[in-house]
Design an enzyme around this catalytic site. Structure first.
Site, PDB file in Angstrom:
ATOM      1  N   CYS A  51     -11.286  -4.749 -13.529  1.00  0.00           N
ATOM      2  CA  CYS A  51     -10.175  -4.007 -14.135  1.00  0.00           C
ATOM      3  C   CYS A  51     -10.006  -4.404 -15.605  1.00  0.00           C
ATOM      4  O   CYS A  51     -10.073  -5.586 -15.954  1.00  0.00           O
ATOM      5  CB  CYS A  51      -8.888  -4.293 -13.357  1.00  0.00           C
ATOM      6  SG  CYS A  51      -7.488  -3.345 -13.989  1.00  0.00           S
ATOM      7  N   CYS A  55      -3.247  -8.206 -16.142  1.00  0.00           N
ATOM      8  CA  CYS A  55      -2.077  -8.642 -15.374  1.00  0.00           C
ATOM      9  C   CYS A  55      -2.308 -10.058 -14.845  1.00  0.00           C
ATOM     10  O   CYS A  55      -3.283 -10.309 -14.133  1.00  0.00           O
ATOM     11  CB  CYS A  55      -1.834  -7.667 -14.224  1.00  0.00           C
ATOM     12  SG  CYS A  55      -1.852  -5.945 -14.766  1.00  0.00           S
ATOM     13  N   CYS A  58      -3.180 -10.930 -11.073  1.00  0.00           N
ATOM     14  CA  CYS A  58      -4.094 -10.099 -10.292  1.00  0.00           C
ATOM     15  C   CYS A  58      -5.542 -10.602 -10.240  1.00  0.00           C
ATOM     16  O   CYS A  58      -6.154 -10.898 -11.265  1.00  0.00           O
ATOM     17  CB  CYS A  58      -4.081  -8.677 -10.850  1.00  0.00           C
ATOM     18  SG  CYS A  58      -5.028  -7.538  -9.809  1.00  0.00           S
ATOM     19  N   CYS A  95      -1.523   3.644   2.309  1.00  0.00           N
ATOM     20  CA  CYS A  95      -1.354   3.385   0.879  1.00  0.00           C
ATOM     21  C   CYS A  95      -2.713   3.037   0.280  1.00  0.00           C
ATOM     22  O   CYS A  95      -3.351   2.082   0.710  1.00  0.00           O
ATOM     23  CB  CYS A  95      -0.379   2.227   0.671  1.00  0.00           C
ATOM     24  SG  CYS A  95       1.199   2.489   1.512  1.00  0.00           S
ATOM     25  N   CYS A 127      -0.052   7.640   0.376  1.00  0.00           N
ATOM     26  CA  CYS A 127       0.577   7.088  -0.825  1.00  0.00           C
ATOM     27  C   CYS A 127      -0.564   6.591  -1.686  1.00  0.00           C
ATOM     28  O   CYS A 127      -1.509   6.003  -1.153  1.00  0.00           O
ATOM     29  CB  CYS A 127       1.502   5.933  -0.439  1.00  0.00           C
ATOM     30  SG  CYS A 127       2.029   4.923  -1.841  1.00  0.00           S
ATOM     31  N   CYS A 187       7.445   5.224  -5.412  1.00  0.00           N
ATOM     32  CA  CYS A 187       7.498   3.870  -4.822  1.00  0.00           C
ATOM     33  C   CYS A 187       7.368   2.912  -5.990  1.00  0.00           C
ATOM     34  O   CYS A 187       6.363   2.928  -6.709  1.00  0.00           O
ATOM     35  CB  CYS A 187       6.338   3.689  -3.841  1.00  0.00           C
ATOM     36  SG  CYS A 187       6.137   1.998  -3.256  1.00  0.00           S
ATOM     37  N   ARG A 259      10.529  -2.616   1.055  1.00  0.00           N
ATOM     38  CA  ARG A 259       9.332  -3.133   1.712  1.00  0.00           C
ATOM     39  C   ARG A 259       9.105  -4.612   1.417  1.00  0.00           C
ATOM     40  O   ARG A 259       9.159  -5.042   0.254  1.00  0.00           O
ATOM     41  CB  ARG A 259       8.104  -2.332   1.255  1.00  0.00           C
ATOM     42  CG  ARG A 259       6.802  -2.724   1.932  1.00  0.00           C
ATOM     43  CD  ARG A 259       5.723  -1.687   1.716  1.00  0.00           C
ATOM     44  NE  ARG A 259       6.224  -0.373   2.087  1.00  0.00           N
ATOM     45  CZ  ARG A 259       6.193   0.674   1.270  1.00  0.00           C
ATOM     46  NH1 ARG A 259       5.686   0.556   0.056  1.00  0.00           N
ATOM     47  NH2 ARG A 259       6.672   1.842   1.666  1.00  0.00           N
TER      48      ARG A 259
END
Ligand code: DTB
Length: 316
Positions: A51, A55, A58, A95, A127, A187, A259
């Site tokens: 990626c 972040c 992550c 998801c 999702c 969400c 959640r």
């Protein structure tokens, strides 16, 4: 201009004596939800690793030295194998997340649309969490049967600026606006245990409360420190601190799903039961999240059964 509670008002809710906070959260929960039901969601990584974003929490960032193996966009048939297993396990929402800043329109995005359509045709609520997107893409996702789009604010604006430098908090707010404009449900939640202060957590809740409308689903992840990431050495979050946030969120967002997302298995069954009492009514079930372990097979069914609770809507 939407009226939303001030950070001071949110702090006052959060800091109440715990028995009072729990009582208020339970009352709010029961006004709109069946307190015996928990939504089961299953998470599937459509594309993993490599990626471009940095972040700090992550495993998938190419900026960090994690051991993660990158995987390209999954074939639809492989996704459908997971979706069928999810359906059998009583899940109602599937998801699907991709690593990356976003997905440009083109062959990859078209493949994601086909996957969404096929998952929707199975009877699961698709999702997706694809990073930054624009309204046109969101409209195409909705046309393909996508029910809801996940795009987290992660924390307060100040904390966010400390943990991500490759895109901005405002770019995330822009994607959330575009998703809303396209008529998808939103969400949007975040992560606890990033080293944030209590005041940061209050401002995170205030950012969520400032969204208009408020998110339909709010995932709270508890940081899973990943070796090789800047947050690898973060100490565990005291469970009661997470539960105070969940109870406060239930009071602030009575009609939203709340959640217990990643890191739930760092909570004892007792702490999870307390979180359900305080209004958490959705979990990720299944043995793997995106790159980190999920819950042991059947352990969620056992936990809910021991509590006299049951999965919402799916096959019991
Ligand atoms: C969310 O709030 N949690 C999910 C979903 N949205 C995409 C992601 C959890 C990832 C946990 C760490 C991992 O497994 O990589």
């Amino acid at each position: 201009m939407k009226q939303c509670p001030t950070p001071q008002a949110i702090r006052a809710i959060h800091d109440q004596p715990f028995p009072e906070l729990v009582r208020q959260a339970m009352a709010s929960h029961r006004q709109h939800w069946n307190p015996l039901e928990v939504q089961l969601c299953v998470l599937d990584a459509l594309k993993t690793g490599d990626c471009s974003e940095d972040c700090a929490y992550c495993a998938q960032s190419a900026h960090h030295t994690t051991t993660l193996k990158a995987d390209p966009l999954k074939d639809r048939d492989k996704v459908l194998e997971g979706a069928r297993r999810a359906l059998e396990s009583g899940a109602t929402r599937y998801c699907m997340a991709t690593s990356g800043r976003g997905i440009q329109e083109g062959p990859d995005f078209d493949r994601v649309l086909e996957i969404v359509q096929s998952v929707s045709d199975l009877g699961l609520e698709p999702c997706v969490s694809l990073g930054l997107i624009h309204e046109g893409q969101a409209r195409r996702l909705k046309a393909a049967g996508c029910a809801i789009y996940n795009h987290n604010l992660d924390s307060s604006r100040l904390v966010y600026q400390r943990i991500v430098s490759t895109h901005t908090f405002d770019e995330r707010l822009e994607t959330i606006r575009a998703v809303r404009e396209a008529g998808l449900q939103v969400c949007c939640g975040g992560i606890l245990g990033l080293g944030e202060s209590l005041e940061d957590r209050i401002h995170f809740l205030h950012e969520l409360a400032s969204l208009d409308p408020i998110p339909d689903a709010i995932p709270f992840n508890i940081l899973v420190p990943i070796p090789g990431t800047p947050l690898e050495g973060m100490p565990p979050l005291p469970p009661l601190e997470a539960i105070r946030v969940i109870a406060t969120a239930r009071i602030l967002f009575p009609t939203s799903r709340i959640r217990l997302a990643a890191g739930r298995t760092s909570l004892s069954p007792e702490a999870q039961a307390l979180a359900f009492l305080c209004g958490a009514n959705s979990i990720f079930s299944g043995e793997k999240l995106l790159t980190t372990p999920g819950s042991e097979a059947d352990s969620d069914q056992v936990l809910l059964r021991n509590l006299g609770m049951h999965p919402e809507g799916g096959k019991s």
